[in-house]
Design an enzyme around this catalytic site. Structure first.
Site, PDB file in Angstrom:
ATOM      1  N   LEU A  86       0.918  -1.141   0.000  1.00  0.00           N
ATOM      2  CA  LEU A  86       0.000   0.000   0.000  1.00  0.00           C
ATOM      3  C   LEU A  86       0.955   1.187   0.000  1.00  0.00           C
ATOM      4  O   LEU A  86       2.047   1.081   0.535  1.00  0.00           O
ATOM      5  CB  LEU A  86      -0.882  -0.046   1.244  1.00  0.00           C
ATOM      6  CG  LEU A  86      -1.701  -1.352   1.381  1.00  0.00           C
ATOM      7  CD1 LEU A  86      -2.418  -1.409   2.709  1.00  0.00           C
ATOM      8  CD2 LEU A  86      -2.689  -1.500   0.231  1.00  0.00           C
ATOM      9  N   HIS A 201      13.104 -10.835   1.199  1.00  0.00           N
ATOM     10  CA  HIS A 201      13.240 -10.461  -0.215  1.00  0.00           C
ATOM     11  C   HIS A 201      14.650 -10.877  -0.629  1.00  0.00           C
ATOM     12  O   HIS A 201      15.624 -10.223  -0.266  1.00  0.00           O
ATOM     13  CB  HIS A 201      13.032  -8.943  -0.364  1.00  0.00           C
ATOM     14  CG  HIS A 201      13.364  -8.396  -1.712  1.00  0.00           C
ATOM     15  ND1 HIS A 201      12.406  -7.903  -2.567  1.00  0.00           N
ATOM     16  CD2 HIS A 201      14.552  -8.245  -2.361  1.00  0.00           C
ATOM     17  CE1 HIS A 201      12.994  -7.467  -3.692  1.00  0.00           C
ATOM     18  NE2 HIS A 201      14.296  -7.666  -3.574  1.00  0.00           N
ATOM     19  N   HIS A 254       8.066 -14.163  -2.699  1.00  0.00           N
ATOM     20  CA  HIS A 254       8.090 -14.252  -4.167  1.00  0.00           C
ATOM     21  C   HIS A 254       9.193 -15.137  -4.753  1.00  0.00           C
ATOM     22  O   HIS A 254      10.074 -14.658  -5.476  1.00  0.00           O
ATOM     23  CB  HIS A 254       8.124 -12.856  -4.812  1.00  0.00           C
ATOM     24  CG  HIS A 254       9.057 -11.846  -4.184  1.00  0.00           C
ATOM     25  ND1 HIS A 254      10.361 -12.129  -3.880  1.00  0.00           N
ATOM     26  CD2 HIS A 254       8.851 -10.562  -3.797  1.00  0.00           C
ATOM     27  CE1 HIS A 254      10.916 -11.045  -3.354  1.00  0.00           C
ATOM     28  NE2 HIS A 254      10.023 -10.097  -3.284  1.00  0.00           N
ATOM     29  N   ASP A 327       2.233  -9.732  -4.060  1.00  0.00           N
ATOM     30  CA  ASP A 327       3.227  -8.665  -4.235  1.00  0.00           C
ATOM     31  C   ASP A 327       2.607  -7.486  -5.001  1.00  0.00           C
ATOM     32  O   ASP A 327       3.260  -6.865  -5.847  1.00  0.00           O
ATOM     33  CB  ASP A 327       4.501  -9.175  -4.929  1.00  0.00           C
ATOM     34  CG  ASP A 327       5.684  -8.244  -4.719  1.00  0.00           C
ATOM     35  OD1 ASP A 327       5.537  -7.233  -3.996  1.00  0.00           O
ATOM     36  OD2 ASP A 327       6.763  -8.526  -5.280  1.00  0.00           O
ATOM     37  N   PHE A 345       9.869  -1.312 -10.800  1.00  0.00           N
ATOM     38  CA  PHE A 345       9.512  -2.729 -10.746  1.00  0.00           C
ATOM     39  C   PHE A 345       8.165  -2.908 -10.052  1.00  0.00           C
ATOM     40  O   PHE A 345       7.879  -2.226  -9.069  1.00  0.00           O
ATOM     41  CB  PHE A 345      10.573  -3.497  -9.945  1.00  0.00           C
ATOM     42  CG  PHE A 345      11.937  -3.513 -10.578  1.00  0.00           C
ATOM     43  CD1 PHE A 345      12.273  -4.496 -11.495  1.00  0.00           C
ATOM     44  CD2 PHE A 345      12.883  -2.536 -10.264  1.00  0.00           C
ATOM     45  CE1 PHE A 345      13.534  -4.529 -12.080  1.00  0.00           C
ATOM     46  CE2 PHE A 345      14.151  -2.557 -10.847  1.00  0.00           C
ATOM     47  CZ  PHE A 345      14.476  -3.559 -11.754  1.00  0.00           C
TER      48      PHE A 345
HETATM   49 ZN    ZN Z   1      10.307  -8.142  -2.709  1.00  0.00          ZN
HETATM   50 ZN    ZN Z   2       7.088  -6.841  -2.431  1.00  0.00          ZN
END
Ligand code: ZN
Ligand code: ZN
Length: 448
Positions: A86, A201, A254, A327, A345
């Site tokens: 957000l 990440h 991810h 994501d 991205f």
């Molecule tokens: Zn990420």
């Molecule tokens: Zn992310």
């Protein structure tokens, strides 16, 4: 201890306290129940699940309260998305906590977790409180993640304990990796004290550098700088080893490569406390899409090769990958409508997630409905210890009703999100959200 749902959204219009969701095929992966049932809801909670004396008749009637006729529909626990950006505070033109929650409920989600890479980042108690205060206006539950490091600079640990007390349900520097192994080790040691996961990440910046897409035959052909699979896998490996060493819980965000899936699979065999998620775009699209130079195919980690997509599906199937998370990363059109290498991205996800799961995974026989719903409900709820993700007496009545066979076409212009950066415009999908119910209140109903 499960985190109690923090609030009832003020924006939800007043509705009757008693509700019956009647005659649907209920799927509750947590208990393994799958069958016809009437769900009785009272004062925002599930009162009982009636499987014997179902309401009947052409027009359903009951003195208990209002009825939603769910015959011929699927009734599942409200979906949970544990990876959402957000843009509040900082980029309210792209998404706010409220607009993101509206997009979420349109996608059948009743709980979302928001990432701390806002401007400024959510790296302290006051900022976590700010999100929770704003979330009172949201259409669904919003659970904030706190940053691992101050200003997400990767150097100095943020006040994890303070953020945990304020309501942060996990820690992550998502958007960036924590490059220092030492800092990551300390973060794991702290997070272990609160039994909260580190959301990882995985990107070795030394290898990803200025890459804009997967490093592959396609990147060579297009002459674009690539991000090798190893940039992800080295960090997956490092953090599995650190989780093993510290005993902390690490959740790999991810996952995009076959090598990562294999590392996680092996770690799970050794009982390392590692869990993982995959995004719908990574199990649907490959780097071949970059040939269009459409910046809506640009994200981190990048779209990979067909073999990686197949490995992700295999990982979903055999349970290596626990969760499906979007994501969701809103960006303004001005930002995205530039040269491919200049664009930011990330793409939207909330409003196409279920459709892609049904179309790409369920219809193609990769997952059963129950397996797919588990990855969008009870699995993320367990990882984050949310009081959500199951249909059970006494639980908050967070429920999603789906028309499984309905086909629909994605119309990006109708998205509730404030942004439009989705590559799925015009795609035909199956599986439509009919109702989204949060704490017994209908917060979304599909247009007839
Ligand atoms: Zn990420
Ligand atoms: Zn992310």
């Amino acid at each position: 201890m499960n985190r109690p749902a923090k609030k009832t959204a003020a924006r939800r219009s007043p509705q009757p306290d008693n509700l019956i969701i009647a005659g649907g095929r209920v799927i509750d992966p947590a208990s393994g129940f799958e069958g016809a049932a009437d769900i009785y809801v009272q004062a925002g909670k599930i009162q009982k699940i009636e499987t014997k004396k179902l309401l009947t008749g052409r027009k359903l009637k009951s003195s208990f309260g209002e009825i939603i006729d769910a015959r011929g529909k699927l009734v599942v626990p409200g979906l949970i998305d544990m990876h959402v950006h957000l843009r509040e505070p900082g980029r309210e033109d792209e998404e706010t906590i409220v607009s993101g929650s509206e997009a979420a409920v349109a996608g059948g989600l009743t709980s979302i977790c928001c990432m701390p890479n806002t401007d400024p980042p959510l790296d302290g108690q006051e900022k976590i409180k700010f999100v929770l205060e704003r979330a009172k206006q949201a259409m669904c539950h919003v659970y904030p993640f706190g940053a691992i490091t101050k200003r997400q600079e990767g150097k100095e640990l943020a006040e994890l304990g303070d953020m945990f007390s304020a309501g942060a349900v996990a820690f992550t520097d998502d958007g960036r990796p924590v490059m220092s192994s030492e800092v990551m080790r300390r973060a794991m040691e702290y997070s272990k004290m609160f039994d909260v996961p580190i959301i990882d990440h995985c990107e070795d910046l030394g290898l990803s550098q200025n890459g804009v897409m997967n490093e592959s035959f396609v990147s060579t052909t297009l002459g674009l700088p690539g991000i090798p699979a190893a940039a992800e896998e080295l960090m997956v490996y490092r953090d599995i080893r650190l989780a093993e060493y510290t005993g902390a819980r690490v959740h790999i965000a991810h996952v995009s490569t076959a090598g990562s899936v294999e590392l996680i699979r092996e770690a799970k065999k050794k009982n390392v406390a590692v869990t993982a998620e995959v995004t719908p775009h990574h199990f649907t699209l490959t780097d071949e899409t970059i040939k269009t130079f459409d910046t809506n195919y640009k994200m981190k980690p990048p779209l990979r090769c067909r073999a990686d997509v197949e490995a992700l599906k295999e990982g979903l199937k055999d349970g290596t990958i626990d969760c499906i998370a979007t994501d969701h990363a809103p960006h303004s059109s001005e930002e995205k409508e530039v040269e491919f290498d200049q664009a930011p991205f990330g793409i939207l996800g909330l409003e196409t997630s279920l459709g892609l799961v049904v179309t790409e995974l369920i219809d193609k026989g990769i997952l059963t409905w129950s397996q797919a719903i588990a990855k969008m409900t009870v699995n993320p709820a367990k990882i984050l210890k949310l009081n959500a993700g199951r249909i059970k007496g006494g639980m908050p009545a967070d429920i999603t009703i789906i028309t499984p066979e309905a086909s629909w076409t994605v119309d990006v212009s109708k998205f509730k999100s404030k942004s439009r950066n989705s590559p799925f415009g015009g795609w035909k999908m199956r599986g439509k959200v009919l109702y989204t119910i949060v704490e017994g209140k209908v917060v979304f109903q599909a247009e007839k």
